[in-house]
Design an enzyme around this catalytic site. Sequence first.
Site, PDB file in Angstrom:
ATOM      1  N   ASN A 144      35.811  46.108  51.481  1.00 60.21           N
ATOM      2  CA  ASN A 144      35.061  46.681  50.348  1.00 60.21           C
ATOM      3  C   ASN A 144      34.263  45.662  49.535  1.00 60.21           C
ATOM      4  OD1 ASN A 144      36.001  49.417  50.799  1.00 60.21           O
ATOM      5  ND2 ASN A 144      37.995  48.663  50.138  1.00 60.21           N
ATOM      6  N   ARG A 162      30.799  49.104  43.479  1.00 61.14           N
ATOM      7  CA  ARG A 162      32.131  48.998  42.870  1.00 61.14           C
ATOM      8  C   ARG A 162      31.974  48.820  41.356  1.00 61.14           C
ATOM      9  NH1 ARG A 162      36.398  45.722  46.574  1.00 61.14           N
ATOM     10  NH2 ARG A 162      37.860  47.055  45.439  1.00 61.14           N
ATOM     11  N   TYR A 173      34.288  43.807  38.728  1.00 58.60           N
ATOM     12  CA  TYR A 173      33.874  42.870  39.783  1.00 58.60           C
ATOM     13  C   TYR A 173      32.589  42.109  39.484  1.00 58.60           C
ATOM     14  CZ  TYR A 173      37.574  45.123  42.412  1.00 58.60           C
ATOM     15  OH  TYR A 173      38.799  45.584  42.816  1.00 58.60           O
ATOM     16  N   ASN A 175      39.132  35.674  50.116  1.00 59.00           N
ATOM     17  CA  ASN A 175      39.431  36.782  49.211  1.00 59.00           C
ATOM     18  C   ASN A 175      39.888  37.934  50.112  1.00 59.00           C
ATOM     19  OD1 ASN A 175      39.566  38.951  47.519  1.00 59.00           O
ATOM     20  ND2 ASN A 175      37.624  38.551  46.484  1.00 59.00           N
ATOM     21  N   ALA A 200      42.074  44.059  49.144  1.00 64.70           N
ATOM     22  CA  ALA A 200      43.304  44.862  49.079  1.00 64.70           C
ATOM     23  C   ALA A 200      44.375  44.373  50.056  1.00 64.70           C
ATOM     24  CB  ALA A 200      42.985  46.331  49.332  1.00 64.70           C
ATOM     25  N   HIS A 209      47.652  42.442  49.004  1.00 66.54           N
ATOM     26  CA  HIS A 209      48.866  43.018  48.436  1.00 66.54           C
ATOM     27  C   HIS A 209      49.876  43.490  49.471  1.00 66.54           C
ATOM     28  CE1 HIS A 209      46.360  42.570  44.990  1.00 66.54           C
ATOM     29  NE2 HIS A 209      45.487  43.484  45.409  1.00 66.54           N
ATOM     30  N   ASP A 224      50.618  35.796  57.880  1.00 70.04           N
ATOM     31  CA  ASP A 224      51.101  34.965  58.986  1.00 70.04           C
ATOM     32  C   ASP A 224      49.961  34.191  59.636  1.00 70.04           C
ATOM     33  OD1 ASP A 224      53.677  35.773  58.518  1.00 70.04           O
ATOM     34  OD2 ASP A 224      53.829  37.089  60.268  1.00 70.04           O
ATOM     35  N   GLU A 233      43.118  30.966  47.962  1.00 68.34           N
ATOM     36  CA  GLU A 233      42.958  32.416  47.760  1.00 68.34           C
ATOM     37  C   GLU A 233      42.109  32.629  46.505  1.00 68.34           C
ATOM     38  OE1 GLU A 233      46.767  34.220  47.012  1.00 68.34           O
ATOM     39  OE2 GLU A 233      45.899  36.148  46.459  1.00 68.34           O
ATOM     40  N   HIS A 284      40.024  35.627  43.898  1.00 68.01           N
ATOM     41  CA  HIS A 284      39.766  37.012  43.498  1.00 68.01           C
ATOM     42  C   HIS A 284      38.701  37.017  42.419  1.00 68.01           C
ATOM     43  CE1 HIS A 284      43.167  38.417  45.791  1.00 68.01           C
ATOM     44  NE2 HIS A 284      43.842  37.392  45.298  1.00 68.01           N
ATOM     45  N   SER A 340      38.385  39.562  40.232  1.00 66.64           N
ATOM     46  CA  SER A 340      39.119  40.043  39.053  1.00 66.64           C
ATOM     47  C   SER A 340      40.425  39.252  38.924  1.00 66.64           C
ATOM     48  CB  SER A 340      39.431  41.536  39.221  1.00 66.64           C
ATOM     49  OG  SER A 340      40.342  41.729  40.306  1.00 66.64           O
ATOM     50  N   ARG A 371      48.771  45.531  42.331  1.00 65.40           N
ATOM     51  CA  ARG A 371      47.964  44.321  42.548  1.00 65.40           C
ATOM     52  C   ARG A 371      48.691  43.063  42.088  1.00 65.40           C
ATOM     53  NH1 ARG A 371      42.804  46.599  43.719  1.00 65.40           N
ATOM     54  NH2 ARG A 371      42.530  48.565  42.625  1.00 65.40           N
TER      55      ARG A 371
HETATM   56  C1  DQA Z   1      40.083  41.672  44.665  1.00 70.00           C
HETATM   57  C2  DQA Z   1      41.298  42.282  43.951  1.00 70.00           C
HETATM   58  C3  DQA Z   1      42.024  43.240  44.859  1.00 70.00           C
HETATM   59  O1  DQA Z   1      43.138  43.811  44.193  1.00 70.00           O
HETATM   60  C4  DQA Z   1      41.094  44.375  45.266  1.00 70.00           C
HETATM   61  O2  DQA Z   1      41.747  45.232  46.175  1.00 70.00           O
HETATM   62  C5  DQA Z   1      39.799  43.913  45.799  1.00 70.00           C
HETATM   63  C6  DQA Z   1      39.161  42.745  45.219  1.00 70.00           C
HETATM   64  C7  DQA Z   1      39.244  40.810  43.727  1.00 70.00           C
HETATM   65  O3  DQA Z   1      38.419  40.047  44.227  1.00 70.00           O
HETATM   66  O4  DQA Z   1      39.363  40.905  42.502  1.00 70.00           O
HETATM   67  O5  DQA Z   1      39.189  44.553  46.659  1.00 70.00           O
HETATM   68  O6  DQA Z   1      40.546  40.838  45.715  1.00 70.00           O
END
Ligand code: DQA
Length: 144
Positions: A10, A17, A22, A73, A76, A79, A86, A97, A99, A101, A110
């Site tokens: 996504n 979105r 975002y 990133n 979803a 989670h 792995d 990692e 994100h 948000s 989340r």
């Molecule tokens: C995300 C946060 C995730 O919880 C969400 O499912 C996303 C985007 C972020 O970049 O803030 O699709 O990874």
Amino acid sequence: MKLMVINGPNLSRLDIRDSSIYGDLDYAELKSMITIAATKHGFEADVRQSDDEATIIGWLHEAADNKLPVIINPAAFTHYSYAIRDAAELVKSPLIEVHLSNPLSREEFRHTSVISGVANGTIGGFGPNSYVLAIIAMANLLSN
Ligand code: DQA
């Protein structure tokens, strides 16, 4: 140095979105911002996006085989994808990692990241700048 930047499901649809969560950039703009920041810090970024778990796992295998540093990133998948976790564990170069948000300030589902435990670190909550901060952190990790 090459840098693999992986974006999960996504994220290609940032244009539709929630921009209050975002940010205002669409995916093409985000990709360009990442590429420019990476170049500034000495990386040649290979920025990819997939909605498919198996594809992302394949890219992590490719990074592991080629000893590439990774910024991911997982969206979803963060989670709940033990399979991506792995695969991320196989990457012996630094893996960060990111994100857009701050997942910890959002819905409870989340609050869990199954990826964080195999990442060098996690950066979230700064919109597109999360990637820029991750690139700076990556440059620091690799210069030590
Ligand atoms: C995300 C946060 C995730 O919880 C969400 O499912 C996303 C985007 C972020 O970049 O803030 O699709 O990874």
